[in-house]
Design an enzyme around this catalytic site. Structure first.
Site, PDB file in Angstrom:
ATOM      1  N   ARG A 102      -1.034  11.917 -37.200  1.00 11.90           N
ATOM      2  CA  ARG A 102      -0.868  10.577 -36.651  1.00 11.90           C
ATOM      3  C   ARG A 102       0.249   9.825 -37.346  1.00 11.90           C
ATOM      4  O   ARG A 102       0.524  10.032 -38.530  1.00 11.90           O
ATOM      5  CB  ARG A 102      -2.172   9.776 -36.808  1.00 11.90           C
ATOM      6  CG  ARG A 102      -2.205   8.513 -35.991  1.00 11.90           C
ATOM      7  CD  ARG A 102      -3.469   7.716 -36.257  1.00 11.90           C
ATOM      8  NE  ARG A 102      -3.357   6.927 -37.485  1.00 11.90           N
ATOM      9  CZ  ARG A 102      -4.291   6.071 -37.894  1.00 11.90           C
ATOM     10  NH1 ARG A 102      -5.400   5.919 -37.199  1.00 11.90           N
ATOM     11  NH2 ARG A 102      -4.110   5.386 -38.999  1.00 11.90           N
ATOM     12  N   CYS A 104       1.560   5.589 -37.548  1.00  9.96           N
ATOM     13  CA  CYS A 104       1.157   4.224 -37.213  1.00  9.96           C
ATOM     14  C   CYS A 104       2.234   3.264 -37.704  1.00  9.96           C
ATOM     15  O   CYS A 104       2.577   3.264 -38.889  1.00  9.96           O
ATOM     16  CB  CYS A 104      -0.193   3.877 -37.847  1.00  9.96           C
ATOM     17  SG  CYS A 104      -0.797   2.223 -37.421  1.00  9.96           S
TER      18      CYS A 104
END
Length: 264
Positions: A102, A104
């Site tokens: 991920r 972010c």
């Protein structure tokens, strides 16, 4: 290589000329999701509720393409406020238990006017102003302390009555050790200066008590300012409310006077 567009009415409709996803023989590439319901309406609520809506949209798109959230290998998250990072993670962790890769990042604005909560535009300047005031108060207080404990010849930058009001037991950013004879470190350095070699550095003379530790003291003063900021913010809010009340009273009095004058 064939590429098949994916569309489902169970997820938010695209906000522009793009597909909800593209399916290839080896992977499914999903477009970004914002907290919109299947009718395209932005939802209001907490960051957890908005995160849940985004993931529900993504789940519906993946299922339409014959896949699922459990097969996701990479996620990109875009936040309008990085202060929501922890709260977003609370909801995110419920859906992606296999912990895919991920990224972010925080962005200025998202599609359909989905931007940071307007209250942030108020609180951010308030935080900054309160910190500057706190830092100035800490500096004034510690300047008075150093003048008191180290025998500085220069008078403090505050009046004597204010010096007495702000003076109390020293904190981390003010060194107050005295030797057994009761002589302060600053005075002892001045007394010993003629008997030793005075070495010049970029910060000045090496017997300059304050500036020889300037970086460390500034960091400690900044920490104290952050600790004091909450009370400064409360004070600013109280003062602001008081000024608003006084302004309202003044305007009411002025309108009353104008009405009385017109009646007469």
């Amino acid at each position: 290589m064939s590429a098949t567009p994916v569309y489902t009415k169970n997820a938010a409709p695209p906000a522009g000329p793009y597909s909800q996803a593209i399916k290839t023989p080896t992977a499914i590439y999903c477009s970004g999701q914002i907290p919109c319901d299947p009718e395209g309406n932005l939802i209001e609520g907490t960051i957890q509720e908005k995160t849940r809506q985004c993931i529900n949209n993504l789940k519906a798109v993946l299922e339409e393409a014959g896949s699922s959230l459990e097969k996701v290998v990479k996620v990109n998250v875009f936040l309008a406020d990085m202060g929501d990072f922890a709260s977003m993670n609370e909801e995110y962790a419920k859906w992606f238990t296999h912990k895919p890769a991920r990224s972010c990042v925080a962005v200025k604005q998202l599609p359909k006017g989905f931007i940071e909560n307007p209250i942030t535009f108020i609180t951010t300047p308030l935080y900054f102003i309160s910190f500057l005031i706190s830092l100035a108060l800490v500096d004034l207080r510690n300047t008075a302390r150093r003048a008191h404990y180290h025998g500085e010849q220069n008078p403090p930058r505050v009046p004597s009555w204010l010096h007495r009001a702000i003076f109390y037991q020293p904190s981390r950013s003010t060194t107050t050790d005295r030797n057994s004879s009761g002589v302060s470190p600053g005075q002892r350095l001045k007394d010993e200066a003629p008997a030793r070699k005075r070495r010049v550095t970029r910060g000045g003379l090496d017997d300059d008590y304050y500036h020889s530790h300037q970086r460390k003291l500034l960091r400690m003063e900044a920490e104290e300012a952050f600790e004091m900021r909450r009370w400064v913010m409360i004070g600013l809010i109280v003062i602001s409310l008081g000024l608003m009340w006084m302004s309202w009273k003044l305007v009411s009095w002025g309108l009353g006077a104008v009405k009385a004058l017109l009646r007469s």
